[in-house]
Design a protein around this motif. Structure first.
Motif, PDB file in Angstrom:
ATOM      1  N   TYR A 195      -6.970   5.376 -12.017  1.00 20.10           N
ATOM      2  CA  TYR A 195      -7.433   5.706 -10.667  1.00 20.10           C
ATOM      3  C   TYR A 195      -8.443   4.671 -10.179  1.00 20.10           C
ATOM      4  CZ  TYR A 195      -5.523  10.386  -9.804  1.00 20.10           C
ATOM      5  OH  TYR A 195      -4.704  11.448  -9.542  1.00 20.10           O
ATOM      6  N   LEU A 196      -9.395   4.341 -11.026  1.00 14.79           N
ATOM      7  CA  LEU A 196     -10.453   3.418 -10.618  1.00 14.79           C
ATOM      8  C   LEU A 196      -9.919   2.021 -10.339  1.00 14.79           C
ATOM      9  CD1 LEU A 196     -13.333   4.533 -13.035  1.00 14.79           C
ATOM     10  CD2 LEU A 196     -13.055   5.067 -10.599  1.00 14.79           C
ATOM     11  N   VAL A 197      -9.092   1.509 -11.245  1.00 19.64           N
ATOM     12  CA  VAL A 197      -8.562   0.154 -11.078  1.00 19.64           C
ATOM     13  C   VAL A 197      -7.575   0.117  -9.910  1.00 19.64           C
ATOM     14  CG1 VAL A 197      -7.223  -1.683 -12.187  1.00 19.64           C
ATOM     15  CG2 VAL A 197      -8.951  -0.444 -13.491  1.00 19.64           C
ATOM     16  N   GLY A 198      -6.703   1.114  -9.839  1.00 18.90           N
ATOM     17  CA  GLY A 198      -5.758   1.169  -8.727  1.00 18.90           C
ATOM     18  C   GLY A 198      -6.455   1.371  -7.392  1.00 18.90           C
ATOM     19  N   GLY A 199      -7.490   2.207  -7.383  1.00 15.63           N
ATOM     20  CA  GLY A 199      -8.260   2.410  -6.163  1.00 15.63           C
ATOM     21  C   GLY A 199      -8.951   1.140  -5.707  1.00 15.63           C
ATOM     22  N   ALA A 200      -9.453   0.372  -6.666  1.00 17.68           N
ATOM     23  CA  ALA A 200     -10.074  -0.913  -6.316  1.00 17.68           C
ATOM     24  C   ALA A 200      -9.031  -1.858  -5.718  1.00 17.68           C
ATOM     25  CB  ALA A 200     -10.723  -1.542  -7.553  1.00 17.68           C
ATOM     26  N   GLY A 201      -7.837  -1.848  -6.279  1.00 13.76           N
ATOM     27  CA  GLY A 201      -6.757  -2.676  -5.741  1.00 13.76           C
ATOM     28  C   GLY A 201      -6.403  -2.280  -4.318  1.00 13.76           C
ATOM     29  N   LEU A 202      -6.291  -0.974  -4.079  1.00 11.23           N
ATOM     30  CA  LEU A 202      -5.982  -0.510  -2.728  1.00 11.23           C
ATOM     31  C   LEU A 202      -7.122  -0.811  -1.758  1.00 11.23           C
ATOM     32  CD1 LEU A 202      -4.154   2.864  -3.431  1.00 11.23           C
ATOM     33  CD2 LEU A 202      -3.170   0.723  -2.617  1.00 11.23           C
ATOM     34  N   ALA A 203      -8.358  -0.722  -2.232  1.00  6.73           N
ATOM     35  CA  ALA A 203      -9.500  -1.058  -1.379  1.00  6.73           C
ATOM     36  C   ALA A 203      -9.464  -2.534  -0.984  1.00  6.73           C
ATOM     37  CB  ALA A 203     -10.811  -0.720  -2.081  1.00  6.73           C
ATOM     38  N   MET A 255       0.837  -1.216   0.000  1.00  8.70           N
ATOM     39  CA  MET A 255       0.000   0.000   0.000  1.00  8.70           C
ATOM     40  C   MET A 255       0.865   1.256   0.000  1.00  8.70           C
ATOM     41  SD  MET A 255      -3.198  -0.991   2.469  1.00  8.70           S
ATOM     42  CE  MET A 255      -4.178   0.440   2.052  1.00  8.70           C
ATOM     43  N   ALA A 256       1.896   1.265   0.808  1.00 10.84           N
ATOM     44  CA  ALA A 256       2.785   2.430   0.852  1.00 10.84           C
ATOM     45  C   ALA A 256       3.501   2.623  -0.478  1.00 10.84           C
ATOM     46  CB  ALA A 256       3.801   2.277   1.985  1.00 10.84           C
TER      47      ALA A 256
END
Length: 147
Positions: free
Chosen positions: A52-60, A35-36
């Protein structure tokens, strides 16, 4: 089952709980590092909306995995068993309690705890793998300018 076999099974279940907790600790450290790293990398790149959307889903997914891992190692202070019960007893009560202790029941109870921890850890690992796929796709979107 002989007493020696019960003692061995008891030790095995306790060791499995310790191994699961160790694995969970490593997973939490890995999730935190990913995450960092993802955040540090993403904040310096020009990202498109799909990235942003795909990466945000990954981080979620990583965040949910961390939550499951924390749940797996969360101490259970309820139930009035084990060292929590012992902390409330006098020395005489402790001796009396341990003399009447049912080792088979302890093994079954500990085995259930171990299985519950293992299930949570397994789900967390599955989510980390899925998150990795999302983060990889986000990286490919950024690098390839796709979508």
């Amino acid at each position: 089952m002989s007493t020696d076999e019960l003692i061995a099974a008891h030790a095995e279940v306790k060791a499995e709980i310790a191994r699961t907790d160790s694995k969970t600790g490593l997973l939490l450290a890995f999730v935190g590092a990913v995450m960092a790293g993802a955040w540090t990398t993403a904040k310096d790149l020009p990202l498109t909306l799909p990235a942003y959307l795909v990466g945000g889903a990954g981080l979620a997914l990583l965040l949910v995995a961390a939550g499951l891992a924390l749940q797996a190692v969360r101490p259970n202070l309820g139930g009035g068993r084990g060292f929590i019960l012992w902390a409330t007893l006098t020395p005489q009560q402790l001796v009396a309690t341990t003399e009447t202790r049912d080792l088979a029941a302890d093994i079954v109870g500990l085995a259930r705890i171990a299985v519950a921890k293992f299930v949570l850890l397994r789900r967390a690992v599955d989510l980390v793998l899925a998150a990795g796929a999302f983060l990889l796709v986000a990286a490919l979107i950024v690098l390839g300018g796709a979508l």
